[in-house]
Design an enzyme around this catalytic site. Structure first.
Site, short mmCIF file in Angstrom:
data_model
loop_
_atom_site.label_atom_id
_atom_site.label_comp_id
_atom_site.label_asym_id
_atom_site.label_seq_id
_atom_site.Cartn_x
_atom_site.Cartn_y
_atom_site.Cartn_z
CG HIS A 63 -1.96 -1.03 1.23
ND1 HIS A 63 -3.04 -0.98 2.08
CD2 HIS A 63 -2.13 -2.14 0.47
CE1 HIS A 63 -3.83 -2.00 1.86
NE2 HIS A 63 -3.30 -2.73 0.89
CD GLU B 133 -2.05 4.06 3.18
OE1 GLU B 133 -1.73 3.40 2.15
OE2 GLU B 133 -3.20 4.04 3.64
CB CYS C 148 -6.43 -0.63 5.20
SG CYS C 148 -4.70 -1.16 5.21
CB CYS D 110 -1.94 1.53 6.29
SG CYS D 110 -1.56 0.73 4.71
#
Length: 176
Positions: A65, A67, A95, A98
């Site tokens: 992801h 992040e 999410c 993260c």
């Protein structure tokens, strides 16, 4: 994703908006790569020190992801996993994975743009930040440039639906 998905610099009124614009540039990279268009930047002392955009499909890695990649880049920048004094800007509400990484890396602040009703960990689906963490506090600002951050997501999934519908039409024609 058109350049109109990134707000003109002269229309922005705060540092949060200017740094979110940088995260939107990262989201554009994801969009171009046919990834879910999420972008992130990490800022320390008024400067972007790390960037990331979703690369789940290209890296075949569910943890890739925006992040997570930005956090890893910031840790490499400092040579340390502790990111105290840093702010992470992300175009989408993080999410749970993260969000956990943000707490564990000891970021001081999170700024996000669009809510994520399916996976958001700051109240849209679940709120991992509502209960005080025993070792670290994270300040959160949400909905920064939210309409700008929602736009590439909506366009991406609209394109996916159109592409999927077109494939179904082609498959139906082949059956006849």
């Amino acid at each position: 994703m058109d350049l109109e998905c990134i707000p003109p610099l002269d229309t922005l009124t705060s540092d949060d908006e200017r740094f979110m614009r940088e995260a939107l540039k990262e989201a554009k990279k994801a969009f171009i790569a046919d990834e879910v268009p999420v972008g992130a930047v990490i800022v320390f002392d008024g400067k972007v020190i790390a960037r990331g955009y979703n690369q789940v499909e290209s890296l075949r890695d569910a943890t890739a992801h925006a992040e997570m990649l930005a956090i890893t880049a910031a840790e490499a920048f400092f040579g340390n996993w502790r990111l105290e004094g840093c702010t992470l800007y992300c175009t989408l509400e993080p999410c749970p994975m993260c969000a956990g990484a943000m707490l564990l890396s000891r970021l001081d602040r999170l700024v996000w743009g669009a809510p994520d009703k399916r996976h958001g960990a700051n109240g849209s689906w679940i709120n991992l930040f509502e209960k005080p963490h025993p070792t670290h506090a994270l300040t959160i600002t949400n909905s920064v440039l939210s309409s700008w951050c929602e736009q590439p997501m909506k366009q991406f999934f609209r394109n996916k639906r159109i592409s999927h519908h077109h494939r179904l039409e082609v498959d139906d024609d082949e059956i006849e």
